[in-house]
Write a protein that holds these residues in place. Structure first.
Motif, PDB file in Angstrom:
ATOM      1  N   ALA A 129      26.488  18.491  -5.158  1.00  0.00           N
ATOM      2  CA  ALA A 129      25.663  17.301  -4.933  1.00  0.00           C
ATOM      3  C   ALA A 129      26.542  16.082  -4.687  1.00  0.00           C
ATOM      4  CB  ALA A 129      24.758  17.051  -6.137  1.00  0.00           C
ATOM      5  N   ARG A 130      26.067  15.193  -3.834  1.00  0.00           N
ATOM      6  CA  ARG A 130      26.695  13.888  -3.625  1.00  0.00           C
ATOM      7  C   ARG A 130      25.843  12.874  -4.391  1.00  0.00           C
ATOM      8  NH1 ARG A 130      30.443  13.326   0.473  1.00  0.00           N
ATOM      9  NH2 ARG A 130      29.855  11.125   0.687  1.00  0.00           N
ATOM     10  N   VAL A 131      26.390  12.343  -5.462  1.00  0.00           N
ATOM     11  CA  VAL A 131      25.582  11.566  -6.400  1.00  0.00           C
ATOM     12  C   VAL A 131      25.787  10.070  -6.221  1.00  0.00           C
ATOM     13  CG1 VAL A 131      25.730  13.471  -8.040  1.00  0.00           C
ATOM     14  CG2 VAL A 131      27.294  11.525  -8.275  1.00  0.00           C
ATOM     15  N   CYS A 132      24.777   9.313  -6.654  1.00  0.00           N
ATOM     16  CA  CYS A 132      24.844   7.864  -6.726  1.00  0.00           C
ATOM     17  C   CYS A 132      23.894   7.435  -7.836  1.00  0.00           C
ATOM     18  CB  CYS A 132      24.481   7.219  -5.382  1.00  0.00           C
ATOM     19  SG  CYS A 132      22.803   7.590  -4.807  1.00  0.00           S
ATOM     20  N   GLU A 133      23.812   6.132  -8.080  1.00  0.00           N
ATOM     21  CA  GLU A 133      22.949   5.668  -9.160  1.00  0.00           C
ATOM     22  C   GLU A 133      22.350   4.309  -8.828  1.00  0.00           C
ATOM     23  OE1 GLU A 133      25.238   5.055 -12.729  1.00  0.00           O
ATOM     24  OE2 GLU A 133      26.721   3.801 -11.704  1.00  0.00           O
ATOM     25  N   ILE A 134      21.211   4.021  -9.453  1.00  0.00           N
ATOM     26  CA  ILE A 134      20.611   2.694  -9.405  1.00  0.00           C
ATOM     27  C   ILE A 134      20.903   2.004 -10.731  1.00  0.00           C
ATOM     28  CG2 ILE A 134      18.429   1.421  -9.441  1.00  0.00           C
ATOM     29  CD1 ILE A 134      17.341   3.407  -7.409  1.00  0.00           C
ATOM     30  N   THR A 135      21.463   0.802 -10.653  1.00  0.00           N
ATOM     31  CA  THR A 135      21.746   0.009 -11.840  1.00  0.00           C
ATOM     32  C   THR A 135      21.297  -1.422 -11.597  1.00  0.00           C
ATOM     33  OG1 THR A 135      23.979  -0.677 -11.163  1.00  0.00           O
ATOM     34  CG2 THR A 135      23.791   1.424 -12.332  1.00  0.00           C
ATOM     35  N   LYS A 136      21.352  -2.213 -12.654  1.00  0.00           N
ATOM     36  CA  LYS A 136      21.088  -3.650 -12.599  1.00  0.00           C
ATOM     37  C   LYS A 136      19.799  -3.961 -11.831  1.00  0.00           C
ATOM     38  CE  LYS A 136      25.942  -4.839 -13.194  1.00  0.00           C
ATOM     39  NZ  LYS A 136      25.766  -4.998 -14.647  1.00  0.00           N
ATOM     40  N   LEU A 137      18.756  -3.265 -12.219  1.00  0.00           N
ATOM     41  CA  LEU A 137      17.432  -3.488 -11.635  1.00  0.00           C
ATOM     42  C   LEU A 137      16.710  -4.571 -12.418  1.00  0.00           C
ATOM     43  CD1 LEU A 137      14.935  -2.782  -9.920  1.00  0.00           C
ATOM     44  CD2 LEU A 137      14.494  -0.906 -11.508  1.00  0.00           C
ATOM     45  N   ALA A 138      16.268  -5.599 -11.720  1.00  0.00           N
ATOM     46  CA  ALA A 138      15.520  -6.688 -12.358  1.00  0.00           C
ATOM     47  C   ALA A 138      14.430  -7.153 -11.408  1.00  0.00           C
ATOM     48  CB  ALA A 138      16.457  -7.851 -12.702  1.00  0.00           C
ATOM     49  N   PHE A 139      13.258  -7.454 -11.962  1.00  0.00           N
ATOM     50  CA  PHE A 139      12.150  -7.944 -11.139  1.00  0.00           C
ATOM     51  C   PHE A 139      11.404  -9.009 -11.912  1.00  0.00           C
ATOM     52  CE2 PHE A 139      11.272  -6.350  -7.005  1.00  0.00           C
ATOM     53  CZ  PHE A 139      10.090  -6.961  -6.616  1.00  0.00           C
ATOM     54  N   ASP A 140      11.244 -10.177 -11.303  1.00  0.00           N
ATOM     55  CA  ASP A 140      10.597 -11.304 -11.948  1.00  0.00           C
ATOM     56  C   ASP A 140       9.128 -11.377 -11.534  1.00  0.00           C
ATOM     57  OD1 ASP A 140      10.303 -13.526 -13.497  1.00  0.00           O
ATOM     58  OD2 ASP A 140      11.878 -14.699 -12.530  1.00  0.00           O
ATOM     59  N   SER A 141       8.426 -12.364 -12.094  1.00  0.00           N
ATOM     60  CA  SER A 141       6.977 -12.468 -11.892  1.00  0.00           C
ATOM     61  C   SER A 141       6.593 -12.889 -10.488  1.00  0.00           C
ATOM     62  CB  SER A 141       6.387 -13.455 -12.898  1.00  0.00           C
ATOM     63  OG  SER A 141       6.994 -14.730 -12.753  1.00  0.00           O
ATOM     64  N   GLY A 142       7.563 -13.371  -9.688  1.00  0.00           N
ATOM     65  CA  GLY A 142       7.231 -13.795  -8.333  1.00  0.00           C
ATOM     66  C   GLY A 142       7.119 -12.665  -7.346  1.00  0.00           C
ATOM     67  N   GLY A 143       7.414 -11.443  -7.758  1.00  0.00           N
ATOM     68  CA  GLY A 143       7.407 -10.316  -6.843  1.00  0.00           C
ATOM     69  C   GLY A 143       6.109  -9.527  -6.878  1.00  0.00           C
ATOM     70  N   SER A 144       6.040  -8.518  -6.027  1.00  0.00           N
ATOM     71  CA  SER A 144       4.850  -7.679  -5.932  1.00  0.00           C
ATOM     72  C   SER A 144       5.237  -6.212  -6.017  1.00  0.00           C
ATOM     73  CB  SER A 144       4.128  -7.926  -4.599  1.00  0.00           C
ATOM     74  OG  SER A 144       4.916  -7.429  -3.520  1.00  0.00           O
ATOM     75  N   LYS A 145       4.241  -5.359  -6.188  1.00  0.00           N
ATOM     76  CA  LYS A 145       4.498  -3.925  -6.212  1.00  0.00           C
ATOM     77  C   LYS A 145       5.097  -3.459  -4.890  1.00  0.00           C
ATOM     78  CE  LYS A 145       0.709  -2.871  -9.388  1.00  0.00           C
ATOM     79  NZ  LYS A 145      -0.609  -2.206  -9.527  1.00  0.00           N
ATOM     80  N   GLU A 146       4.616  -4.017  -3.785  1.00  0.00           N
ATOM     81  CA  GLU A 146       5.123  -3.623  -2.481  1.00  0.00           C
ATOM     82  C   GLU A 146       6.583  -3.999  -2.312  1.00  0.00           C
ATOM     83  OE1 GLU A 146       2.296  -5.172  -3.022  1.00  0.00           O
ATOM     84  OE2 GLU A 146       0.665  -4.204  -1.928  1.00  0.00           O
ATOM     85  N   GLN A 147       6.964  -5.177  -2.793  1.00  0.00           N
ATOM     86  CA  GLN A 147       8.365  -5.580  -2.722  1.00  0.00           C
ATOM     87  C   GLN A 147       9.239  -4.668  -3.578  1.00  0.00           C
ATOM     88  OE1 GLN A 147       7.778  -9.611  -3.952  1.00  0.00           O
ATOM     89  NE2 GLN A 147       7.714 -10.398  -1.867  1.00  0.00           N
TER      90      GLN A 147
END
Length: 254
Positions: A129-147
């Motif tokens: 497998a060629r692996v990667c990762e998602i880190t430092k995910l942050a979402f504030d109140s100004g965003g939407s589910k679609e974003q």
């Protein structure tokens, strides 16, 4: 997914994401961003989700990450740096960054998940497998589910189509594990461990990008009504036709 705002999300292993009740059927993002950050435009959506490659851009994303981490009571100061193996994407409204995540690519020094989950990640590497990762995910109140969905989809495109990754890992707080499993198809690996970077417990999750690609082909672009029925984020991803256009555009600007 129900009609309420989506649950708090996690990044490394947990990042607060506050979202308001949905006001629009699809995401639109502000264009007032640095000139060297590329907007992507499709027939259905115009979005300012950008790959950050400037000091100013990384600073804005870091501010959001630290704000969200502090709100949740997590330890440490988190600063994004210029690293060729890390791709940071942001979403903005009215010139303000409302969402960010970083895609970490595997390298000779590994990925951040190796710090506490190396055995689990190495098992995938051993199978080719060629692996990667998602880190430092942050979402504030100004965003939407679609974003939020657009951020995930763009990270998948960067991983799969630009860097030939086969699996994405993410470290999450136990109370949000089911969100990632249900809404994005992540699978839990191994036992609960303590993540010293934020002084909080974490599970390691993984999603197979071949499986995710099939979900995009099946559900991508179908919108909120289908997302509510399927209890999945994939209907909020871009349609397969839109995705092809995005991939071609990104490959042309590499």
């Amino acid at each position: 997914m129900n009609g309420n705002a989506p649950p708090v999300l996690d990044g490394e292993p947990e990042v607060k994401a506050q979202t308001e009740p949905e006001k629009h059927a699809r995401a639109t993002l502000d264009d007032q961003l640095p000139e060297n950050m590329e907007d992507l435009v499709t027939d259905e959506k115009s979005f300012g989700i950008r790959m950050i490659d400037t000091v100013e851009g990384r600073s804005k994303a870091s501010l959001l990450i630290n704000k969200m981490y502090a709100w949740r009571g997590y330890a440490g100061t988190h600063k994004l740096t210029d690293d060729p193996n890390r791709i940071t994407l942001t979403a903005s409204n009215q010139g303000e960054v409302v969402g960010t995540l970083t895609l970490g690519l595997d390298s000779p020094i590994g990925i951040m998940a190796d710090e506490i989950f190396k055995e689990e990640v190495d098992a995938f590497r051993a199978q080719g497998a060629r692996v990667c990762e998602i880190t430092k995910l942050a979402f504030d109140s100004g965003g939407s589910k679609e974003q939020m969905a657009s951020l995930f989809h763009l990270s998948l495109i960067y991983a799969r189509d630009l860097h030939n990754c086969t699996h994405i890992f993410i470290e999450v707080n136990p109370r949000h594990r089911r969100f990632y499993e249900r809404m994005l198809g992540f699978k839990r690996l191994g036992d609960l461990k303590s993540n010293p970077r934020v002084n909080a417990p974490a599970y390691l999750l993984v999603v197979d990008l071949k499986w995710a690609t099939e979900q995009i082909k099946k559900f991508g672009g179908k919108g909120m009504a289908v997302a509510n029925t399927e209890r999945s984020f994939f209907p909020l991803f871009y349609s397969p036709r839109e995705e092809r256009g995005i991939i071609n555009r990104l490959k042309n600007i590499q």
